[in-house]
Design a protein around this motif. Structure first.
Motif, short mmCIF file in Angstrom:
data_model
loop_
_atom_site.label_atom_id
_atom_site.label_comp_id
_atom_site.label_asym_id
_atom_site.label_seq_id
_atom_site.Cartn_x
_atom_site.Cartn_y
_atom_site.Cartn_z
N ASP A 62 0.92 -1.36 -0.03
CA ASP A 62 -0.10 0.04 0.02
C ASP A 62 0.81 1.31 0.02
O ASP A 62 0.24 2.34 -0.06
CB ASP A 62 -0.77 0.04 1.22
N ILE A 63 2.11 1.11 0.14
CA ILE A 63 2.95 2.42 0.44
C ILE A 63 3.96 2.19 -0.91
O ILE A 63 4.65 1.31 -1.10
CB ILE A 63 3.84 2.02 1.61
N ILE A 75 3.95 7.80 -0.35
CA ILE A 75 2.21 7.89 -0.60
C ILE A 75 1.80 6.43 -0.21
O ILE A 75 2.32 5.42 -0.53
CB ILE A 75 2.19 7.90 -2.04
N GLY A 76 1.00 6.64 0.59
CA GLY A 76 -0.05 5.56 1.09
C GLY A 76 -1.24 5.68 0.49
O GLY A 76 -2.13 6.40 0.61
N THR A 77 -1.71 4.44 -0.16
CA THR A 77 -2.95 4.26 -0.88
C THR A 77 -3.56 3.08 -0.20
O THR A 77 -3.04 2.03 -0.52
CB THR A 77 -2.80 4.37 -2.39
N LYS A 78 -4.71 3.19 0.29
CA LYS A 78 -5.38 2.13 0.89
C LYS A 78 -6.44 1.68 0.00
O LYS A 78 -7.30 2.25 -0.42
CB LYS A 78 -6.06 2.44 2.16
N GLU A 99 -7.29 4.80 8.42
CA GLU A 99 -6.73 4.04 7.14
C GLU A 99 -7.07 5.02 6.05
O GLU A 99 -7.45 4.33 5.05
CB GLU A 99 -7.50 2.88 7.23
N ARG A 100 -6.94 6.26 6.05
CA ARG A 100 -6.98 7.02 5.01
C ARG A 100 -5.89 7.29 4.07
O ARG A 100 -4.61 7.15 4.52
CB ARG A 100 -7.54 8.43 5.26
N ASN A 101 -5.92 7.61 2.86
CA ASN A 101 -4.69 7.95 2.09
C ASN A 101 -3.80 8.87 2.40
O ASN A 101 -4.37 9.85 2.91
CB ASN A 101 -5.13 7.99 0.58
N PHE A 102 -2.72 8.98 2.20
CA PHE A 102 -1.75 10.14 2.51
C PHE A 102 -0.67 10.26 1.42
O PHE A 102 -0.21 9.28 0.81
CB PHE A 102 -1.13 10.02 3.86
#
Length: 152
Positions: A62-63, A75-78, A99-102
């Motif tokens: 996810d990262i 970038i973190g995309t769940k 658990e939101r994207n960042f």
């Protein structure tokens, strides 16, 4: 009201540092930066650093970590759970784990390189090191008593 700093007196004595003024100006802007996810920046040794981010609920897949133009971008995309037919929808009575994207950006200094990254116990660790090229390191000049300019 004046919100920016005047760096013009520095330009009289410091040549080539104008990008530093831009970095300071950008850092001092009143933009609202997200505090998610929380992170630490640690000095491990001289010229060795570690960024540690709390990424609970994210897996390595996810990262994305990218280093370009003296910037480090994480970038973190769940991924959304599309298996709703197989699993009952989750009902939270309290959801405290975000658990939101960042997207988190760090400005790296000259010659700072990303050495590696690993995850352990819900924490993402990114190791960095300043690697000064040999040509830029100080060197001793030997005094050997001979001149290259003399005719003898």
């Amino acid at each position: 009201m004046r919100t920016s700093t005047d760096f013009s007196p520095l330009y009289r004595s410091f040549i080539g540092f104008d990008h530093l003024a831009g970095l300071i100006d950008k850092a001092s802007q009143a933009e609202k930066q997200s505090s998610y996810p929380p992170y630490n920046v640690e000095l491990l040794a001289e010229d060795k650093y570690r960024i540690t981010m709390a990424v609970a609920g994210f897996s390595e897949e996810d990262i994305d970590i990218e280093s370009r133009d003296n910037s480090l971008i994480i970038i973190g995309t769940k991924a959304l759970n599309n298996n709703s037919e197989k699993q009952a929808p989750r009902k939270f009575l309290h959801q405290g784990i975000a658990e939101r994207n960042f997207e988190r950006k760090f400005q790296l200094g000259e010659h700072v390189k990303v050495i590696g990254a690993f995850m352990k116990d819900g924490l993402l660790h990114i190791d960095l090191q300043r690697e000064i090229p040999e040509a830029l390191k100080p060197r001793k000049i030997a005094i050997n008593g001979k001149s290259l300019l003399s005719d003898s």
